[in-house]
Design a protein around this motif. Structure first.
Motif, short mmCIF file in Angstrom:
data_model
loop_
_atom_site.label_atom_id
_atom_site.label_comp_id
_atom_site.label_asym_id
_atom_site.label_seq_id
_atom_site.Cartn_x
_atom_site.Cartn_y
_atom_site.Cartn_z
N ALA A 25 0.95 -1.11 0.02
CA ALA A 25 0.07 -0.07 -0.11
C ALA A 25 0.85 1.28 -0.13
N ASN A 83 -1.56 6.28 3.08
CA ASN A 83 -1.53 4.79 2.57
C ASN A 83 -2.91 4.09 2.77
N HIS A 84 -3.97 4.94 2.58
CA HIS A 84 -5.16 4.17 2.73
C HIS A 84 -6.38 4.82 1.93
N LEU A 105 -7.06 2.18 -0.55
CA LEU A 105 -6.22 1.34 -0.65
C LEU A 105 -6.40 0.23 0.78
N THR A 106 -6.35 -1.17 0.43
CA THR A 106 -6.29 -2.10 1.42
C THR A 106 -5.19 -2.99 1.36
N PRO A 107 -4.20 -2.98 2.34
CA PRO A 107 -3.35 -4.19 2.41
C PRO A 107 -3.81 -5.73 2.32
N THR A 113 -1.76 -4.89 -2.78
CA THR A 113 -2.91 -4.01 -2.36
C THR A 113 -4.07 -4.04 -3.01
#
Length: 147
Positions: A25, A83-84, A105-107, A113
């Motif tokens: 991500a 990062n999200h 964004l989802t790891p 991602t």
């Protein structure tokens, strides 16, 4: 009322695109938020991308079409969660309010991602064009991250 006018339903005309990318991500975030990286995959003229990635910060870029046409774009960041999540406002000629697009964004496992791009447009034609453009962006982002 003209027969070609459309009435926008209360929820507009949305689209959602989902992909799983082979990158963490943080790497995907950087591709969306660092001007030099963004310019490499988002069909932008070199040196045209400026980003102030914070709520209320502005951005601009000049997109170059395959036939060499250039389209300057501007907007602002409405929501930023590093990062999200990004919620991006895009200024549209003749419209009082910016068009908005969200990028989530989802790891995932193995450093991957899940990216979800969502936008609601006023007409089916606008939605179809925006969805086509976002699909091209995601295809190019996928290639960029694989390189």
């Amino acid at each position: 009322m003209s027969s070609t006018e459309q009435t926008t339903p209360a929820n507009g005309f949305p689209y959602t695109l989902t992909r799983t990318l082979d990158a963490p991500a943080a790497t995907v975030w950087q591709a969306w938020t660092i001007p030099d990286q963004y310019a490499q995959w988002a069909y932008c003229a070199p040196g045209s991308v400026e980003m102030d990635v914070r709520p209320g910060g502005s951005w601009k870029a000049t997109v170059v079409t395959p036939d060499g046409g250039e389209f300057p774009l501007t907007g602002s960041y409405l929501e930023v969660a590093e990062n999200h999540r990004l919620v991006i406002g895009m200024n549209a000629p003749g419209k009082p309010e910016p068009e908005t697009m969200s990028v989530e964004l989802t790891p995932q496992d193995a450093g991957r991602t899940r990216i979800v791009v969502h936008q609601t447009c006023e007409t089916t034609e606008e939605r179809d064009l925006a969805e086509q453009g976002s699909t091209m962006l995601l295809n190019s982002l996928t290639t960029y991250l694989a390189g």
